[in-house]
Scaffold this active site. Structure first.
Site, short mmCIF file in Angstrom:
data_model
loop_
_atom_site.label_atom_id
_atom_site.label_comp_id
_atom_site.label_asym_id
_atom_site.label_seq_id
_atom_site.Cartn_x
_atom_site.Cartn_y
_atom_site.Cartn_z
N GLY A 30 -14.18 56.66 50.27
CA GLY A 30 -13.38 55.45 50.46
C GLY A 30 -12.19 55.46 49.53
N VAL A 35 -18.97 59.45 47.38
CA VAL A 35 -20.39 59.36 47.05
C VAL A 35 -21.06 60.65 47.52
CG1 VAL A 35 -22.55 58.11 47.38
CG2 VAL A 35 -20.39 56.85 47.24
N ASP A 143 -17.87 40.72 47.64
CA ASP A 143 -17.45 41.66 48.69
C ASP A 143 -18.62 41.98 49.61
OD1 ASP A 143 -15.68 43.24 50.11
OD2 ASP A 143 -15.97 45.00 48.84
#
Length: 614
Positions: A30, A35, A143
């Site tokens: 992202g 990750v 979020d």
């Protein structure tokens, strides 16, 4: 944790980039970084390693945000929150080591065609308990969205909340001063899942902003759609959804934080009733003397309420009988729908105005000018007072009126409709008050005025305004595309309203003028060739439902956008005009010279006497 799309592009990382861990596979990426699925060498267990983008690792604000996520996760230890294992720094970046969740995100589950409502509610209860725990530890997520909720397949598909990178700490939590990254009046988060107050000022948004996000997630999980503007309850969107969920979702999505659940605990209490076999969120504890006293008072109150309920049922039966005598009252429609409904046969009329037609611009002003503008009036009669178009107060039916300006013969793809609008309520008569009290009539709706763009039959856009603080709304029915969007509160008294459509098909409603003009909500994207949605070329109009409505400075403008690749002409001063190639030169003009003076005549000598002239 779900795998990324195999077409994703990422720079390769050394498997031994982080001491003590072996990176095996990229599973997500992202804006902040990547990750990786990895192995913790000391224990031989699978973990997830989150790497901050090396370029962002040079920015102190992103480093602080990364550290903030680690602090939030370190403060939390809950079965439905992704746990943190380690954090550290390499020569080029920062990293977090977290529990590896082997399973899809909630986004992938929402996209699945089949919905198991009991399972969805059980997972939603798990998410709520995770957020309840976080709030109790002084952490607000800020979020929440389906992408940040993972489903652990190895643990039976239980939900785990992740990505606390935008979390904030409550004032009484120790890390708050160190990680206070959000400035006042700054919006942070994902727009579709953000509470209204978080869009304006994320720093001062409290735990109730997370409750709004939970409501959006629950609605989208049940219906497959994100709630925007005026939305239908979940039970109407999908069969098999318990109608009691409608009230829960609606309360979560209230624009005013004070109207939502006061805490996630209160939300859980309502959800638990609908989840079969769910465990209570709070374990029983020994009651204090005050708690026992309150419990006794509640028992007395409950008995009193039971007696009152019997009396209320009897009274309701009487009222219902009166209502049945009068017939069923129709459900109240949205203001735009009421104004654009079938009001009978339209009558022709005219009013003062001015119409200006140019090569690139077409303008209509209603209320002032030498031209007689053709009008189509339906429902309530309309009149002109000075330069204003006015629906006066009426006591009899009909209470809804619509006036369309009959303009034809223009072309363009940029449009604006504006007017100064005022709405005044109708004082209720004693008869109407009595009929309303006896439930013989439904309560009178609030007075509403609307600027209208209408096309072929049944196609329209309406910008509605009531002048009493209620939210303004943009409503549209354009063939298969239809809906409504609530926006800013209506200013009291008179307001300048405007509808605009640009060449790309972005339609937007505004209130105010000049520097004070504000958009009332999100734009409606109709796309290029937007006029096709109207069927016929849209024409302007003004509508009124209840009360008195007034529109002054009614102006309708249509422009043609410049052809692609062209720019506006530049006016060059005469002394600086360049020489144009292949131009025909002007004839040279030579200044006239004065004519030469005539030659002087020589004097003629007279001939000598007696002789001849030689």
């Amino acid at each position: 944790m779900s795998s990324i799309d195999p077409t994703a592009i990422s720079r390769p990382r050394s498997p031994d980039l982080i001491s003590g861990y072996h990176l095996e596979k990229l599973v997500g990426s992202g804006g902040m970084g990547e990750v990786h699925k990895a192995t913790q060498l000391s224990l031989g267990r699978t973990v997830a390693v989150k790497l901050l983008n090396p370029e962002l690792a040079k920015d102190p604000s992103f480093i602080a945000r990364f550290q903030k996520e680690a602090a939030a996760l370190a403060a939390l230890s809950h079965p439905h929150v992704v746990s943190i294992v380690d954090k550290g720094k390499t020569d080029t970046t920062y990293y977090l080591v977290m529990e590896f969740v082997d399973g899809p995100s909630l986004r992938e589950l929402i996209r699945a065609p089949d919905l198991n409502v009991p399972v969805a509610l059980r997972r939603m209860l798990e998410i709520c308990r995770a957020i309840e725990y976080a709030h109790g530890r002084g952490v607000i997520h800020r979020d929440l969205k389906p992408e940040n909720i993972l489903l652990d397949q190895q643990a039976g598909g239980i939900a785990k909340v992740s990505d606390f990178g935008l979390a904030s700490f409550l004032a009484d939590a120790s890390p708050s001063s160190r990680y206070a990254l959000t400035s006042t009046h700054v919006s942070m988060g994902t727009l579709s899942y953000m509470a209204p107050e978080q869009r304006v000022d994320a720093k001062n948004a409290d735990a109730r902003a997370d409750i709004f996000s939970l409501g959006v997630i629950l609605y989208e999980w049940l219906t497959g759609e994100v709630p925007l503007g005026t939305f239908d309850p979940p039970s109407r969107k999908r069969q098999g959804v318990d109608t009691r969920l409608d009230a829960i979702v609606t309360r979560c999505l209230k624009p005013d934080p004070d109207d939502r659940y006061p805490s996630v605990t209160a939300l859980i209490a309502d959800l638990e009733i609908l989840v079969p076999g769910s465990l209570p969120s709070l374990l029983p504890t020994k009651q204090t003397r005050m708690q026992r006293f309150r419990q006794g008072v509640r028992k007395v109150v409950n008995r009193t309420l039971q007696v009152a309920a019997v009396l209320l049922v009897l009274a309701a039966a009487v009222v219902l009988g009166l209502a049945l005598l009068r017939g069923n009252q129709p459900s109240r429609a949205r203001p735009g729908v009421a104004i654009m409904s079938d009001l009978g046969t339209a009558s022709s009329g005219s009013g003062p105005g001015r119409k200006e037609t140019g090569a690139e611009k077409f303008t209509v002003n209603l209320g002032d000018g030498p031209d007689a503008m053709a009008l189509l009036v339906t429902g309530r009669p309309i009149q002109f007072e000075g330069k204003a178009l006015v629906y006066p107060l009426v006591d009899e039916q009909p209470r809804v009126g619509r006036t369309i300006v009959d303009v034809v013969g223009f072309e363009g793809d940029i449009l604006s409709l504006s007017a100064r609008v005022r709405v005044d309520a109708q004082p209720p008569s004693w008869e109407r008050r009595l009929r309303t009290a006896l439930k013989l009539d439904s309560p009178a709706p609030d007075p509403v005025a609307a600027l209208l763009l209408t096309g072929s039959t049944g196609r329209y856009v309406a910008l509605t305004y009531n002048g009493a603080g209620e939210p303004m709304a943009l409503e549209w029915v354009l063939g298969e595309r239809r809906g409504a969007m609530l926006g800013l509160a209506s200013p009291e008294g008179e307001a300048h309203l405007e509808l605009k459509v640009d060449a790309e098909g972005l339609l937007q409603g505004y209130v105010g003028k000049g520097k004070d003009q504000r958009a009332i909500g999100e734009p409606l994207n109709l796309g290029p060739g937007w006029m096709e949605h109207f069927g016929n070329a849209p024409v302007p109009g003004f509508g009124c439902n209840e009360g008195a409505c007034r529109a002054e400075g009614f102006t309708y403008i249509v422009r043609k956008s410049p052809p692609p690749g062209t720019t506006a002409p530049v006016v060059v001063p005469p002394m600086a005009r360049p020489v144009v190639a292949n131009a025909v030169p002007a004839k040279a003009v030579t200044p006239k010279r004065p004519p030469p003076p005539p030659p002087k005549k020589q004097p003629v000598k007279p001939p000598p006497k007696g002789g001849k002239r030689r």
